[in-house]
Design an enzyme around this catalytic site. Structure first.
Site, PDB file in Angstrom:
ATOM      1  N   ASN A   7    -113.306 -69.770  90.326  1.00 21.71           N
ATOM      2  CA  ASN A   7    -113.300 -68.451  90.882  1.00 21.71           C
ATOM      3  C   ASN A   7    -112.958 -68.642  92.297  1.00 21.71           C
ATOM      4  OD1 ASN A   7    -114.314 -66.172  88.811  1.00 21.71           O
ATOM      5  ND2 ASN A   7    -116.090 -67.513  88.716  1.00 21.71           N
TER       6      ASN A   7
ATOM      7  N   GLU B  97    -116.674 -73.305  87.456  1.00 22.66           N
ATOM      8  CA  GLU B  97    -117.546 -73.024  86.785  1.00 22.66           C
ATOM      9  C   GLU B  97    -117.567 -73.894  85.250  1.00 22.66           C
ATOM     10  OE1 GLU B  97    -117.877 -68.923  85.617  1.00 22.66           O
ATOM     11  OE2 GLU B  97    -118.362 -68.285  87.555  1.00 22.66           O
TER      12      GLU B  97
ATOM     13  N   LYS C 116    -107.050 -67.223  84.777  1.00 22.98           N
ATOM     14  CA  LYS C 116    -107.803 -68.079  83.907  1.00 22.98           C
ATOM     15  C   LYS C 116    -106.865 -68.725  82.859  1.00 22.98           C
ATOM     16  CE  LYS C 116    -111.446 -66.294  85.635  1.00 22.98           C
ATOM     17  NZ  LYS C 116    -110.926 -65.344  86.568  1.00 22.98           N
TER      18      LYS C 116
ATOM     19  N   GLU D 240    -113.700 -72.213  84.079  1.00 27.53           N
ATOM     20  CA  GLU D 240    -112.603 -71.463  85.323  1.00 27.53           C
ATOM     21  C   GLU D 240    -113.226 -71.755  86.836  1.00 27.53           C
ATOM     22  OE1 GLU D 240    -113.384 -67.666  83.558  1.00 27.53           O
ATOM     23  OE2 GLU D 240    -114.949 -67.163  85.346  1.00 27.53           O
TER      24      GLU D 240
ATOM     25  N   ASN E 262    -122.246 -61.105  78.528  1.00 26.50           N
ATOM     26  CA  ASN E 262    -121.504 -62.173  79.490  1.00 26.50           C
ATOM     27  C   ASN E 262    -121.443 -61.598  80.930  1.00 26.50           C
ATOM     28  OD1 ASN E 262    -120.184 -63.192  77.071  1.00 26.50           O
ATOM     29  ND2 ASN E 262    -118.992 -61.214  76.943  1.00 26.50           N
TER      30      ASN E 262
ATOM     31  N   PHE F   3    -129.639 -51.032  77.770  1.00 30.30           N
ATOM     32  CA  PHE F   3    -129.186 -51.337  78.949  1.00 30.30           C
ATOM     33  C   PHE F   3    -127.873 -50.470  79.070  1.00 30.30           C
ATOM     34  CE2 PHE F   3    -131.416 -54.953  77.706  1.00 30.30           C
ATOM     35  CZ  PHE F   3    -132.229 -55.390  78.786  1.00 30.30           C
TER      36      PHE F   3
ATOM     37  N   GLU G 174    -110.687 -68.676  73.605  1.00 33.56           N
ATOM     38  CA  GLU G 174    -111.087 -70.026  73.496  1.00 33.56           C
ATOM     39  C   GLU G 174    -112.195 -70.471  72.685  1.00 33.56           C
ATOM     40  OE1 GLU G 174    -111.744 -70.975  77.388  1.00 33.56           O
ATOM     41  OE2 GLU G 174    -113.865 -70.089  77.335  1.00 33.56           O
TER      42      GLU G 174
END
Length: 670
Positions: A290, A275, A116, A288, A235, A348, A200
């Site tokens: 992948n 992305e 990344k 980024e 996320n 969750f 960031e």
């Protein structure tokens, strides 16, 4: 073409790759840990090799064991799936040195884009729009705090080698940077063997939209449209769709061309995903790349008709890409729901255990609807604390977006999972959410719409009538069956009692049967609260998990589970207990005292099955509200437990390294 390939992964993605390999006539080799000895991917493959203990760091993340398995079985190539070793350039190089083909991009592309931090530097040099941030080495929490202050809050702390939400934190304050920095490093180390993180700027209310690309070794590279992945929690993507309801053709083309340019710059040779985050003005920023197959690739396959795994295999075998950009057509709409082993009613938190019942909806095409379910489990499978909590990826396709969403809603209602907690109720509720259905979403959607966590949808009057009618039909059939089995009632021995009461939660609803009913028919009239009679038709029988039928002409598929003196009903995000009783019984039921929950305010309970990472306080220590008490890891995610009020620690019952069950007492307070 290869004769035999090894899949260096587990679960649903291993099963997914095996399916395509079999279609291509390629033999497959599975690898498995102690925890996966009886897993479905092991059964599906032609051969299987044991590679070590349950912990991924001792099995799936050990390149030497994968190579040994290749040599032992004669596998010519390795498909890494996603996660684990899929983006480790050194693994790719080691395979090449052994004469084994890596079904994925070359090491150069993995290094340039898979990391990344390096990908950000590379994108900046290539003049690709990127999010402001700090890409250098972050020395410690104090350094992280200084950087965050310079960038401006909020900021995102992310694992350099990461993905899938692991090692990622959003920080809105100095304290959150300090806490999040260490947790991100710990998760990154545990999940990827690399604890580097970067920081960031976090763009508020962005959309997460990604472009699927495919490149070969002959200089060809194309894009396959976009996927909208904005419905996220912590996320971690929860629901994806293709295409995006937000993009126009001009923006789609611009994003696609930029993604291809980036891929060509590193000679990208495989399936990959670029992305972007997109703001409300359709400005997009490189996030980024992948360098692997994405979890959500099925929605792209459904709208393009292209098998991306097959293309990866063909490219790795040296074939030229047979698809041109002009051949890529986006047809219809696809939605993917990720089914996770987690309790939506307890924020969750992860859930583990055995799947005592697992009955997905039937796959295939029915009219204009297609259902696909990518999974790596079956009835009897064990959901382990050692790996990600994903059970399955349920996908629907339809000619347009709303029909795809409605098809997903129906498919979720028909998806039976017992033995563990799962997020199907939340997904079902989401499918009827107005903002989601209108496409007005961002990565903050779940946090904004469910700020206090998820609770079952409260039914309106019409929905209460449907639930009461279904509960009544179920109870009458249950009583009739018991009477017949016991011999207490001969068939057609007399008229059924016409008056009943259904208790839904704490509400009592009067129910009346149609006149003259002497047995339990396949179709009956039921009135709720003196409303118009609802014709209830179903061939449901006691013991079946899903009640399927019509109520007042409305198609209904409701999950039914027996509980004491009633049934648990779940339908389209609504869930509750229904008890059907005679009017006199209802009168007495109203007089029963309510149960009082035990007082646990002086206990810190483990909220999920997990491993104690650290205890951050000592006995007799005074702590303030919000301070960290302990950290518990479950399914590779660290969960920080904080004090809810000012208190004093009286006794600590757990220590780092302990494996705890849900509700185990970690510490006591005075």
């Amino acid at each position: 073409m290869f004769k035999k390939i090894l899949i260096a992964n587990r679960g649903e993605i291993a099963c997914r790759v095996i399916k395509t390999a079999k279609k291509m006539g390629i033999a497959t080799v599975a690898v498995y840990s102690d925890a996966d000895r009886d897993a479905i991917h092991v059964e599906m493959a032609n051969e299987a090799v044991h590679i070590g203990p349950a912990a991924a760091s001792q099995s799936y993340l050990v390149p030497e064991k994968i190579i040994e398995a290749c040599k032992a079985t004669g596998a010519e190539a390795v498909h890494p799936g996603y996660g684990f070793l899929s983006e480790r350039a050194s693994f790719c190089e080691t395979l090449e040195a052994e004469g084994i083909v890596f079904i994925g991009p070359k090491p150069k592309a993995i290094r340039a884009m898979g990391d990344k931090i390096e990908s950000k530097k590379f994108a900046n040099a290539a003049k690709v729009s990127t999010v402001p941030g700090f890409l250098g080495v972050i020395e410690d929490a104090a350094h992280a705090e200084k950087i965050a202050g310079e960038i401006g809050y909020p900021v995102m702390i992310k694992a350099s080698a990461g993905g899938g939400g692991k090692g990622m934190r959003i920080a809105w304050s100095k304290r959150e940077v300090r806490d999040g920095f260490q947790s991100s490093k710990n998760e990154a180390k545990s999940s990827f063997g690399d604890d580097r993180v970067f920081i960031e700027k976090f763009i508020v209310d962005p959309r997460h939209i990604e472009i699927q690309v495919l490149g070969d070794a002959h200089g060809n590279c194309i894009y396959f449209g976009e996927r909208e992945c904005s419905i996220q929690r912590r996320n971690q993507k929860v629901v994806e769709e293709a295409p995006s309801p937000f993009l126009d053709e001009k923006t789609r083309r611009a994003m696609g061309e930029q993604a291809v340019a980036l891929a060509k710059a590193v000679d990208y040779q495989s399936a990959g995903t670029v992305e972007f985050i997109v703001d409300a003005e359709k400005n997009f920023y490189f996030l980024e790349m992948n360098t692997r197959l994405q979890v959500e690739h099925p929605v792209t396959e459904l709208i393009t008709g292209i098998d991306l795994v097959e293309q990866m295999i063909r490219i790795a075998a040296g074939e030229k890409l047979a698809i041109r950009q002009s051949d890529v057509k986006l047809t219809g709409w696809a939605v993917e729901s990720r089914l996770y082993a987690e309790d939506p009613y307890r924020n969750f938190l992860p859930s583990i255990g055995r799947l005592t019942r697992y009955r997905p909806p039937e796959e295939g095409r029915s009219g204009d609807i297609v259902i696909r379910n990518d999974t790596g489990v079956t009835e009897g499978s064990e959901i382990s604390m050692h790996y990600d909590p994903m059970i399955a990826k349920l996908c629907t396709w339809a000619p347009d977006r709303l029909r795809a969403i409605d098809a997903m809603s129906e498919a979720l209602d028909n998806f039976v999972v017992d033995g563990i907690e799962h997020n199907i109720p939340f997904l079902a509720a989401l499918m009827r959410h107005p903002r989601w259905r209108e496409g007005r979403i961002s990565t903050a959607f779940i946090a904004e719409e469910y700020p206090d966590g998820f609770a079952p949808i409260v039914p309106d009057d019409d929905e209460k009538a449907v639930l009461a009618a279904v509960a009544t039909a179920v109870e009458l059939l249950r009583r009739d069956r018991l009477d017949r089995l016991s011999g207490r009632l001969a068939p057609h021995s007399g008229a059924l009692k016409p008056d009943w009461v259904v208790r839904l939660g704490n509400e009592y609803l009067n129910v009346a049967l149609g006149e003259g009913m002497v047995s339990i028919p396949l179709e009956m009239d039921i009135s709720v609260e003196e409303g118009a009679p609802l014709t209830v038709a179903s061939d449901w029988r006691p013991g079946e998990s899903v009640w399927r039928g019509t109520v007042g002409g409305r198609q209904v598929a409701a999950q039914i589970r027996p509980v004491e003196n009633g049934v648990r009903i779940a339908w389209k995000g609504m869930a509750g207990t229904a008890r059907v009783m005679r009017p006199r019984t209802a009168e007495l039921d109203r007089l029963m005292p309510a149960k009082i929950a035990p007082d646990t305010s002086k206990l810190l309970l483990c909220p999920m099955p997990g491993l104690v990472v650290s205890i951050l306080v000592a006995e007799a220590q005074e702590v303030k509200a919000g301070e960290m008490l302990a950290v518990v890891e479950a399914m590779k995610m660290e969960n920080v437990l904080r004090a809810e009020r000012d208190l004093t620690v009286a006794k600590i019952n757990a220590r780092p390294g302990d494996s705890l069950a849900v509700d185990a007492v970690i510490m006591e307070f005075s």
